[in-house]
Design an enzyme around this catalytic site. Sequence first.
Site, PDB file in Angstrom:
ATOM      1  N   LYS A  53      46.044  47.640  38.939  1.00  8.13           N
ATOM      2  CA  LYS A  53      44.991  46.450  38.582  1.00  8.13           C
ATOM      3  C   LYS A  53      43.578  47.309  38.535  1.00  8.13           C
ATOM      4  O   LYS A  53      42.919  47.140  37.438  1.00  8.13           O
ATOM      5  CB  LYS A  53      44.978  45.492  39.601  1.00  8.13           C
ATOM      6  N   GLN A  97      46.388  39.658  46.615  1.00 13.14           N
ATOM      7  CA  GLN A  97      47.759  40.168  46.565  1.00 13.14           C
ATOM      8  C   GLN A  97      48.864  39.407  47.293  1.00 13.14           C
ATOM      9  O   GLN A  97      48.469  39.268  48.524  1.00 13.14           O
ATOM     10  CB  GLN A  97      47.750  41.544  46.626  1.00 13.14           C
ATOM     11  N   ASP A 120      44.271  34.274  38.586  1.00  7.30           N
ATOM     12  CA  ASP A 120      45.619  34.097  38.581  1.00  7.30           C
ATOM     13  C   ASP A 120      46.054  32.560  38.051  1.00  7.30           C
ATOM     14  O   ASP A 120      47.230  32.476  37.807  1.00  7.30           O
ATOM     15  CB  ASP A 120      46.134  34.250  40.019  1.00  7.30           C
TER      16      ASP A 120
END
Length: 287
Positions: A53, A97, A120
Amino acid sequence: MATIINGKEVSATLRERIRTETERLVRETGVRPGLAVILVGEDPASQVYVKNKKKGCDQVGFLSREYLLPENATQEELFSLIDALNADPEIHGILVQLPVPRHIDGAEVIRRIDPKKDVDAFSAENVGKIMIGDFDFVPCTPAGIMELLEAYGIDPAGKRAVVIGRSNIVGKPMAMLLLHKNATVTVCHSRTVGLAEICREADLLVAAVGKPHFVTEDMVKEGAVVIDVGIHRTENGLCGDVDFDRVKEKASFITPVPGGVGPMTITLLLKNTLTAAKNAAEKGKRA
Ligand code: NAD
């Protein structure tokens, strides 16, 4: 034999577009998209995702910040970091995460992130927006699949689409996105009766089951578009949920594993972060 959908290529093209748009946003508004990634603990697979990322952010000119908290960090510590990032004008996207260690409530973590920074698209607000078709962010994997379909000129309208899997991050949002594009969608899951028969009716088949080589040739209609979301590490390398070697002989288009859906996911995270930054710049102009 099917056309093999090249996710690496589509991803690279999209990243280049994101890079150009980022340059323009910085030039015109002074706002540089910023993504914060929080990792709690030392799960090796998660560490790789976090590294990728960061690499993606560097490639497109984003500000990126990583926060590595120890395995025994408390929920309160994590929440106060999220609160600080929610209030930080340099940060437009916040990603924790998953999975988080067991003593931390994953659902509460998602609720804590400001929905405007929830790149997300896991929060109830963003999921609800997807449902009504008025959304900024879409979960990255299904959104990446829609980009692949578009890049290869595959229009879901009027097609019979079957999605195997009903998870909140892949199956359900995938079904909604296909519905918004006017496909007729069936969602199959672990309790579906007559799965193979339903799959054989699909013009567009999306496999998000999490079982290696689950979709076999006899489950696929001649000429179907087959999208494989699964990722499995085996002795012979990576494979997906689809028996690729046989199914590719029957399908019209198919995604390989690796190199199909996988490369799109982080790219769509970057796209969502750019959207969040544009929204913040727009709000700044109005304020
Ligand atoms: P999940 O385990 O949350 O969901 C799996 C779904 O499959 C469930 O809804 C379940 O009902 C269904 N299922 C299980 N057994 C079944 C059966 N026998 N028949 C029909 N349906 C069945 O998984 P997920 O998070 O949706 O991920 C699915 C796969 O995609 C995994 O292999 C995961 O690693 C992979 N994945 C890849 C990416 C990517 O970037 N390429 C992103 C997310 C997930």
